[in-house]
Design a protein around this motif. Structure first.
Motif, PDB file in Angstrom:
ATOM      1  N   ASN A   1       0.886  -1.248   0.064  1.00 42.85           N
ATOM      2  CA  ASN A   1      -0.115   0.151   0.064  1.00 42.85           C
ATOM      3  C   ASN A   1       0.852   1.186  -0.091  1.00 42.85           C
ATOM      4  OD1 ASN A   1       0.668  -0.479   2.865  1.00 42.85           O
ATOM      5  ND2 ASN A   1      -0.936   1.187   3.286  1.00 42.85           N
ATOM      6  N   LYS A   2       1.946   1.264   0.626  1.00 45.65           N
ATOM      7  CA  LYS A   2       2.860   2.393   0.468  1.00 45.65           C
ATOM      8  C   LYS A   2       3.476   2.639  -0.780  1.00 45.65           C
ATOM      9  CE  LYS A   2       2.878   2.852   5.216  1.00 45.65           C
ATOM     10  NZ  LYS A   2       2.183   3.796   5.850  1.00 45.65           N
ATOM     11  N   VAL A   3       3.741   1.621  -1.716  1.00 50.90           N
ATOM     12  CA  VAL A   3       3.960   1.758  -2.927  1.00 50.90           C
ATOM     13  C   VAL A   3       2.962   2.515  -3.665  1.00 50.90           C
ATOM     14  CG1 VAL A   3       4.720   0.450  -4.772  1.00 50.90           C
ATOM     15  CG2 VAL A   3       5.956  -0.068  -2.732  1.00 50.90           C
ATOM     16  N   LEU A   4       1.665   1.773  -3.600  1.00 52.99           N
ATOM     17  CA  LEU A   4       0.602   2.194  -4.257  1.00 52.99           C
ATOM     18  C   LEU A   4       0.381   3.795  -4.159  1.00 52.99           C
ATOM     19  CD1 LEU A   4      -1.551  -0.717  -3.787  1.00 52.99           C
ATOM     20  CD2 LEU A   4      -0.800   0.004  -5.827  1.00 52.99           C
ATOM     21  N   GLU A   5       0.525   4.138  -2.782  1.00 51.60           N
ATOM     22  CA  GLU A   5      -0.110   5.427  -2.390  1.00 51.60           C
ATOM     23  C   GLU A   5       1.160   6.468  -2.927  1.00 51.60           C
ATOM     24  OE1 GLU A   5       0.066   5.739   1.787  1.00 51.60           O
ATOM     25  OE2 GLU A   5      -1.419   4.462   2.169  1.00 51.60           O
ATOM     26  N   ALA A   6       2.487   5.947  -3.075  1.00 51.43           N
ATOM     27  CA  ALA A   6       3.440   6.908  -3.699  1.00 51.43           C
ATOM     28  C   ALA A   6       3.318   7.088  -5.393  1.00 51.43           C
ATOM     29  CB  ALA A   6       4.628   6.332  -3.390  1.00 51.43           C
ATOM     30  N   GLY A   7       2.518   5.987  -5.822  1.00 49.84           N
ATOM     31  CA  GLY A   7       2.479   6.198  -7.102  1.00 49.84           C
ATOM     32  C   GLY A   7       3.676   5.812  -8.043  1.00 49.84           C
ATOM     33  N   ILE A   8       4.434   4.924  -7.767  1.00 51.74           N
ATOM     34  CA  ILE A   8       5.709   4.282  -8.282  1.00 51.74           C
ATOM     35  C   ILE A   8       5.449   3.003  -8.464  1.00 51.74           C
ATOM     36  CG2 ILE A   8       6.988   5.971  -6.856  1.00 51.74           C
ATOM     37  CD1 ILE A   8       7.926   3.600  -5.011  1.00 51.74           C
ATOM     38  N   THR A   9       6.321   2.551  -9.481  1.00 48.24           N
ATOM     39  CA  THR A   9       6.286   1.121  -9.839  1.00 48.24           C
ATOM     40  C   THR A   9       7.786   0.746 -10.085  1.00 48.24           C
ATOM     41  OG1 THR A   9       6.671   2.286 -12.207  1.00 48.24           O
ATOM     42  CG2 THR A   9       4.580   1.733 -11.530  1.00 48.24           C
ATOM     43  N   PRO A  10       8.369   0.282  -8.911  1.00 49.55           N
ATOM     44  CA  PRO A  10       9.604  -0.127  -8.906  1.00 49.55           C
ATOM     45  C   PRO A  10       9.848  -1.679  -9.413  1.00 49.55           C
ATOM     46  CG  PRO A  10       8.817  -0.221  -6.499  1.00 49.55           C
ATOM     47  CD  PRO A  10       7.853   0.738  -7.776  1.00 49.55           C
ATOM     48  N   ASN A  11      10.967  -2.159  -9.532  1.00 51.22           N
ATOM     49  CA  ASN A  11      11.063  -3.511  -9.741  1.00 51.22           C
ATOM     50  C   ASN A  11      10.816  -4.300  -8.600  1.00 51.22           C
ATOM     51  OD1 ASN A  11      12.282  -3.095 -12.510  1.00 51.22           O
ATOM     52  ND2 ASN A  11      14.040  -2.547 -11.575  1.00 51.22           N
ATOM     53  N   LYS A  12      10.024  -5.387  -8.614  1.00 49.22           N
ATOM     54  CA  LYS A  12       9.695  -6.245  -7.424  1.00 49.22           C
ATOM     55  C   LYS A  12      10.773  -7.350  -7.375  1.00 49.22           C
ATOM     56  CE  LYS A  12       5.356  -6.914  -6.941  1.00 49.22           C
ATOM     57  NZ  LYS A  12       3.846  -7.569  -6.843  1.00 49.22           N
ATOM     58  N   LEU A  13      11.471  -7.425  -6.469  1.00 47.50           N
ATOM     59  CA  LEU A  13      12.349  -8.667  -6.320  1.00 47.50           C
ATOM     60  C   LEU A  13      12.023 -10.029  -5.719  1.00 47.50           C
ATOM     61  CD1 LEU A  13      15.623  -6.299  -5.005  1.00 47.50           C
ATOM     62  CD2 LEU A  13      14.628  -6.945  -7.489  1.00 47.50           C
TER      63      LEU A  13
END
Length: 272
Positions: A207-219
């Motif tokens: 949810n923190k990533v969704l809120e930030a609106g970012i699309t980092p690589n998922k390891l």
């Protein structure tokens, strides 16, 4: 003449009876009140899920009033004091730790969804691409730090003390062995994404990533069988409140599950 008088009396009685009945119905309609539930929910996906079910609940006379869409360290205290009627931001192990430490009289009335804790990187696409001695940031709160350390263990970076499997809590002090050289930075979860450029990879709730609106690589990530479902928490006295139960039912409905799958993909997993 008698016949007409009798008929008029009967007609008058019928009219009066109907009038009183209509007055009674109007009185019921005017005195029927809606129920308002005040709550606090994190922004994504929690508040968005609440907004999705709110119209249907309103049809049942249940109005949802989100007084804040960001949970902080005082959110359970505000619930316990009666300032709000429910909150939606935490999993049950975290709630239980809050109850134990602070003496709150709070309970879960239902798990809604899982946000698998995940390792992300802006610069590296896989574990194999990470540099030697990588630096990783992890959350420092009791349950999420355990979750972060556990997935580091599952992916071959560390080994935790056996005792942590039973306590469901761990810090870096509980690392028995570094299988791969690694520097771990413990941070408040809210600070990880704003400082992510300082690390080779970082572990955060989806949810923190969704809120930030970012699309980092998922390891790598927690599995869908995670026991850390996000819950609706209430005061114990309200666990059977019909309005609260209606809220939980709406959030666990098939329609809401479909909404979750379509909007968030595998970043948010509805509880079956």
């Amino acid at each position: 003449m008698k016949y007409h008088q009798t008929f008029l009396r009967l007609l008058l009685v019928s009219v009066l009876t109907l009038s009183f009945a209509l007055i009674g119905l109007n009185a019921v309609a005017e005195t029927t009140e809606t129920v308002t539930l005040k709550g606090i929910a994190d922004l994504v996906p929690h508040s968005e899920l609440i907004e999705f079910v709110a119209p249907k609940l309103a049809e049942q006379g249940i109005i949802i009033d989100l007084v804040a869409n960001y949970a902080d360290s005082n959110t359970n205290e505000r619930l316990n004091s009666g300032e709000i009627d429910f909150n939606f931001f935490q999993h049950e192990p975290y709630l239980l730790s809050e109850v134990e430490v602070n003496g709150f009289d709070l309970v879960s009335v239902g798990g809604i969804h899982v946000e698998p804790i995940t390792a992300y990187s802006d610069n590296y696409a896989s574990i194999d691409a990470l540099p030697e001695n990588p630096v990783v940031a992890i959350p420092n709160d009791v349950t999420n730090e355990y979750r972060a350390l556990r997935i580091l263990e599952q992916n071959g970076f560390i080994k935790l003390n056996e005792e942590t499997q039973f306590s469901l809590s761990a810090t870096v002090a509980d690392i028995a062995e570094y299988v791969k050289p690694l520097e771990i930075i413990e941070l408040d979860s809210a600070q990880i994404i704003p400082t992510k450029a300082d690390y080779d990879f970082y572990i955060a709730n989806t949810n923190k990533v969704l809120e930030a609106g970012i699309t980092p690589n998922k390891l790598f990530s927690e599995g869908a069988d995670s026991p850390y479902a996000n819950i609706i928490a209430v005061r114990t006295e309200d666990k059977d409140n019909p309005a609260i139960l209606a809220l939980v039912e709406a959030l666990k409905s098939d329609e809401t599950k479909e909404f979750i799958r379509e909007k968030y993909g595998d970043a948010v997993i509805p509880v079956e």
